[in-house]
Design an enzyme around this catalytic site. Structure first.
Site, short mmCIF file in Angstrom:
data_model
loop_
_atom_site.label_atom_id
_atom_site.label_comp_id
_atom_site.label_asym_id
_atom_site.label_seq_id
_atom_site.Cartn_x
_atom_site.Cartn_y
_atom_site.Cartn_z
N LEU A 18 0.85 -1.09 -0.06
CA LEU A 18 -0.14 0.16 -0.05
C LEU A 18 0.88 1.14 0.01
CD1 LEU A 18 -2.62 -0.98 2.86
CD2 LEU A 18 -3.12 -0.88 0.19
N ASP A 19 0.66 2.16 -0.86
CA ASP A 19 1.49 3.47 -0.88
C ASP A 19 1.39 4.12 0.53
OD1 ASP A 19 -0.37 5.80 -0.70
OD2 ASP A 19 -0.97 4.76 -2.71
N ALA A 20 2.16 4.80 0.60
CA ALA A 20 2.38 5.57 2.20
C ALA A 20 1.06 6.43 2.63
CB ALA A 20 3.67 6.65 2.19
#
Length: 259
Positions: free
Chosen positions: A108-110
């Site tokens: 998952l992106d930040a």
């Protein structure tokens, strides 16, 4: 395997926490247990827990107690890595209570929060992350503007992005106001930041994004920043998914992508 080799099936099931040995015997006699795809309804059956694949009522059983499966509600601001070479907050802070060396399944992106699976089962992680298995995931996004029924229809029909067309498996409007809308998307794409790009393409940039479901796993009420081990039922459902052949239909709600 001879009559004296391996482990009695009912004992193996009891050791795996499926049921007591007496109940396991009932499951076997009722024809609800399969070994390597074949119904095993004889109480004298023996198996090799290291190699035989066993399921009860179609749900895979895990005999290897060294394997660990954890679900994390990843907060925003944390990168999906066990070690970030740029010094950003990473996933190590959430795995300290487990002695095993855990790795994340997919990313998952930040700035996206939500459900992330951590495990030391490399084979399962590889299968669940491989695009040929088409694992679906469910996301809830708060976006700018008022989303209409026409926009929801467009998301399921498909939009054209710079790296090709993409369509949501399902899309629905959960809530809306004059300023923002809440949209749920189900996808099985593995393309980078695909949720954010799809919603931006239809004119509704994402303000908040959370993954609520990964295959058979649900985030439920797990607070942000907290992790827990999968239940026996959840573990069985995940392993059942991992044992499918590529291309087989998936249960609703799972995926591999980085939104």
């Amino acid at each position: 395997m001879t009559d004296t080799e391996g482990v009695r099936l009912q004992k193996a099931l009891a050791n795996a926490g499926v049921a007591s040995r007496r109940v396991a015997e009932d499951l076997i006699v009722q024809g609800r247990v399969r070994v390597n795809g074949v119904v095993a309804d004889q109480l004298g059956s023996r198996i090799d827990p290291e190699h035989d694949l066993v399921d009860v009522d179609g749900v895979a059983i895990q005999f290897d107690q060294s394997k660990r499966y954890v679900v994390l509600n990843k907060p925003t601001g944390v990168v999906s890595s066990m070690h970030d070479d740029r010094g950003r907050p990473d996933l190590r802070q959430f795995t300290r209570e487990w002695p095993e060396r855990l790795y994340n399944v997919g990313r998952l992106d930040a700035e996206t929060s939500g459900l992330l699976v951590l495990t030391n089962d490399g084979e399962l992680a590889h299968v669940l992350a491989h695009p040929s298995f088409g694992v679906t995931k469910v996301y809830v996004a708060r976006v700018r503007g008022t989303v209409t029924a026409r926009t929801i229809s467009r998301l399921t029909r498909g939009v054209e992005l710079e790296d090709g067309p993409i369509a949501a498996d399902k899309a629905r409007l959960l809530d809306r106001s004059a300023a923002t809308s809440l949209v749920e998307l189900t996808l099985h794409s593995g393309r980078n930041r695909i949720v954010r790009r799809m919603l931006a393409e239809v004119g509704h940039p994402v303000e908040e994004l959370v993954r609520r479901q990964f295959g058979p796993l649900h985030l439920g009420t797990l607070p942000a920043g907290k992790a827990r081990e999968l239940t026996t039922v959840e573990r069985g459902a995940l392993l059942t998914l991992a044992r499918r052949e590529p291309g087989e239909p998936t249960p609703p709600g799972d995926d591999r992508e980085t939104p």
